[in-house]
Write an enzyme that holds these catalytic residues in place. Structure first.
Site, PDB file in Angstrom:
ATOM      1  N   ALA A 118      -3.736   7.515  -5.215  1.00 58.69           N
ATOM      2  CA  ALA A 118      -2.402   6.952  -5.414  1.00 58.69           C
ATOM      3  C   ALA A 118      -2.562   5.442  -5.608  1.00 58.69           C
ATOM      4  O   ALA A 118      -2.360   4.662  -4.668  1.00 58.69           O
ATOM      5  CB  ALA A 118      -1.531   7.266  -4.205  1.00 58.69           C
ATOM      6  N   GLY A 141       0.839  -1.203   0.000  1.00 58.99           N
ATOM      7  CA  GLY A 141       0.000   0.000   0.000  1.00 58.99           C
ATOM      8  C   GLY A 141       0.867   1.243   0.000  1.00 58.99           C
ATOM      9  O   GLY A 141       2.074   1.162  -0.261  1.00 58.99           O
ATOM     10  N   ASN A 142       0.275   2.380   0.256  1.00 60.06           N
ATOM     11  CA  ASN A 142       1.061   3.616   0.350  1.00 60.06           C
ATOM     12  C   ASN A 142       0.401   4.548   1.368  1.00 60.06           C
ATOM     13  O   ASN A 142      -0.596   4.197   1.993  1.00 60.06           O
ATOM     14  CB  ASN A 142       1.214   4.284  -1.021  1.00 60.06           C
ATOM     15  CG  ASN A 142      -0.122   4.656  -1.612  1.00 60.06           C
ATOM     16  OD1 ASN A 142      -0.837   5.489  -1.078  1.00 60.06           O
ATOM     17  ND2 ASN A 142      -0.488   4.003  -2.717  1.00 60.06           N
ATOM     18  N   ARG A 143       0.957   5.742   1.542  1.00 64.22           N
ATOM     19  CA  ARG A 143       0.563   6.601   2.661  1.00 64.22           C
ATOM     20  C   ARG A 143      -0.592   7.545   2.339  1.00 64.22           C
ATOM     21  O   ARG A 143      -0.915   8.426   3.131  1.00 64.22           O
ATOM     22  CB  ARG A 143       1.789   7.396   3.132  1.00 64.22           C
ATOM     23  CG  ARG A 143       2.851   6.475   3.759  1.00 64.22           C
ATOM     24  CD  ARG A 143       4.147   7.209   4.018  1.00 64.22           C
ATOM     25  NE  ARG A 143       3.898   8.494   4.654  1.00 64.22           N
ATOM     26  CZ  ARG A 143       4.593   9.601   4.429  1.00 64.22           C
ATOM     27  NH1 ARG A 143       5.585   9.573   3.553  1.00 64.22           N
ATOM     28  NH2 ARG A 143       4.318  10.718   5.047  1.00 64.22           N
ATOM     29  N   SER A 144      -1.245   7.377   1.213  1.00 64.41           N
ATOM     30  CA  SER A 144      -2.344   8.299   0.889  1.00 64.41           C
ATOM     31  C   SER A 144      -3.527   8.077   1.838  1.00 64.41           C
ATOM     32  O   SER A 144      -4.006   6.963   2.006  1.00 64.41           O
ATOM     33  CB  SER A 144      -2.789   8.075  -0.562  1.00 64.41           C
ATOM     34  OG  SER A 144      -3.947   8.839  -0.817  1.00 64.41           O
TER      35      SER A 144
END
Ligand code: PMT
Length: 397
Positions: free
Chosen positions: A275, A208-211
């Site tokens: 994102a 995943g990512n930090r969005s």
């Protein structure tokens, strides 16, 4: 949206009156001038002084008070209002409005105003479900009254059911939408994406990512406040759905691609603030991968580029989340992804990028025109983007 707006807040007899005090406070903090009117029943639950202290303005209760600022002109509030909201609205008040009675100041002002009228019912579920109330609500809806709620949950009677006053964020969202209904995006359909996607490695882990979704949600809310019909396609996250916005939840980038493909059919613009994960595990494990002490290699394979693959005659706005050579990389993405505009976002800059409430971006359009914006709240950034989107949509038509 609420700054400088004159909002009449009608408060009628219900235990939910105490929540109207918080609504008056939130509206005042948002810059609105709030004229609170309490019915006699409401004043038994909360005092006019509560509203006077929160709004710093006179509070109205008695139509026949010779000392009231309303004594000279009984419809002055109705004329001055930009919007009127009755919260909580009792079954009796709804019946009164249906029959055009003006026997208290809330009903009188509702009858006399030409401003949008919002009604937020609060009552026992039996009363809400009664045929008389249903018929009254249907009749008022047909005349353009906007009903917000009621919500489901625990009621004053101790039972569970439909009849709770909608929460104040919902009421504020409904007011903002009503005030902006004739805005520069009225009649436009805008699709916004928000948040990161998650690509499973096994049933419990993902890439995943930090969005957080905040940037996309801010764009969706501002577009709604300017009159647009908004579909928000979002990755997993805890942000509450804003009032009046259609939300489509997705997990992976492939699911986001499908949802955006469907949502953009016949739309006027797509704004991709999401994102989406660029890679997914080539072979996600069917069971939780066990720790063995040895290294673990996960083979990744590229995901579809959602925005680059879309064709369809609508305005396409992308974001570029960059950590180096921000403007050069952003320029390259306009051509590579066939965009009308890109929002270059240096996600390493202080107070910008992921999770926070502010962002620092540069807008670059297809013709190469560059507009560097200062550090702004994400809602302010959203409005700058939407100014351009509104112009681009008009230019296409
Ligand atoms: O959600 P917040 O916490 O508020 O954070 C906001 C944000 C930093 C996520 C947002 O401002 C932002 O920069 N979003 C774009 C993130 C991104 O994926 O950038 P990118 O440069 O990798 O992609 C360029 C464009 O292609 C983006 O519009 C992206 O949505 C889109 N894309 C990317 C990958 C993919 N597979 N398909 C796409 O359509």
């Amino acid at each position: 949206m609420l700054r400088g707006k004159r909002i009449v807040l009608g408060v009628t007899g219900s235990i939910a009156c105490y929540k109207a005090a918080d609504l008056a406070s939130k509206l005042t903090q948002a810059g609105a001038d709030v004229d609170a009117i309490l019915t006699e029943s409401a004043a038994k639950f909360v005092t006019p002084l509560t509203f006077r202290s929160l709004t710093l303005r006179p509070v109205f209760t008695d139509m026949f008070d010779p000392n009231s600022p309303m004594a000279e002109e009984h419809v002055a509030l109705a004329r001055a209002a930009d919007a009127m909201i009755i919260a909580p609205a009792s079954a009796t008040t709804i019946a009164r409005l249906t029959h055009g009675m003006a026997d208290n100041m809330v009903a009188l002002t509702a009858l006399a105003t030409k401003a949008p009228l919002l009604v937020a019912p609060a009552m026992d579920s039996q009363m809400w479900g009664n045929d008389a109330t249903r018929a009254n609500v249907a009749s008022l809806r047909a005349r353009g009254v906007i009903f917000v709620g009621p919500a489901e949950g625990r009621l004053a009677s101790g039972t569970m059911g439909l009849g709770r006053l909608a929460d104040n964020d919902t009421l504020l969202g409904a007011l903002r939408q009503a005030l902006g209904a004739g805005g520069d995006l009225a009649g436009r359909r805008i699709v916004v994406s928000a948040g990161g996607t998650q690509e499973p490695i096994d049933p419990v882990r993902y890439i995943g990512n930090r969005s957080s979704g905040k940037m996309g949600f801010a764009i969706a809310e501002q577009a709604r406040d300017r009159g647009a019909k908004v579909t928000l396609v979002c990755g997993p996250g805890a942000l509450a759905t804003p009032y009046g916005i259609e939300r489509v939840d997705v997990g992976t980038t492939a699911e986001m691609a499908d949802a955006i493909g469907r949502a953009t059919e016949g739309c006027d613009a797509l704004i991709m603030a999401a994102a989406p994960a660029d890679f997914r595990a080539a072979n996600p494990a069917g069971q939780k991968i066990k720790r063995t002490g040895a290294d673990l290699n996960v083979e990744l394979t590229p995901n579809v580029d959602i925005i680059a693959g879309l064709r369809g005659g609508f305005v396409k706005v992308g974001f570029a989340a960059e950590t180096e050579s921000v403007l050069v990389n952003a320029h390259a993405k306009i051509a590579k992804k066939g965009l009308d505009m890109i929002v270059a976002n240096d996600v390493t800059a202080p107070q910008a990028g992921f999770s926070g409430d502010t962002n620092l971006v540069t807008l670059i359009d297809r013709a190469g025109e560059v507009e560097e914006l200062p550090l702004l709240t994400k809602h302010e950034v959203a409005d700058h983007i939407l100014d351009r989107v509104a112009r681009m949509i008009s230019a296409r038509r």
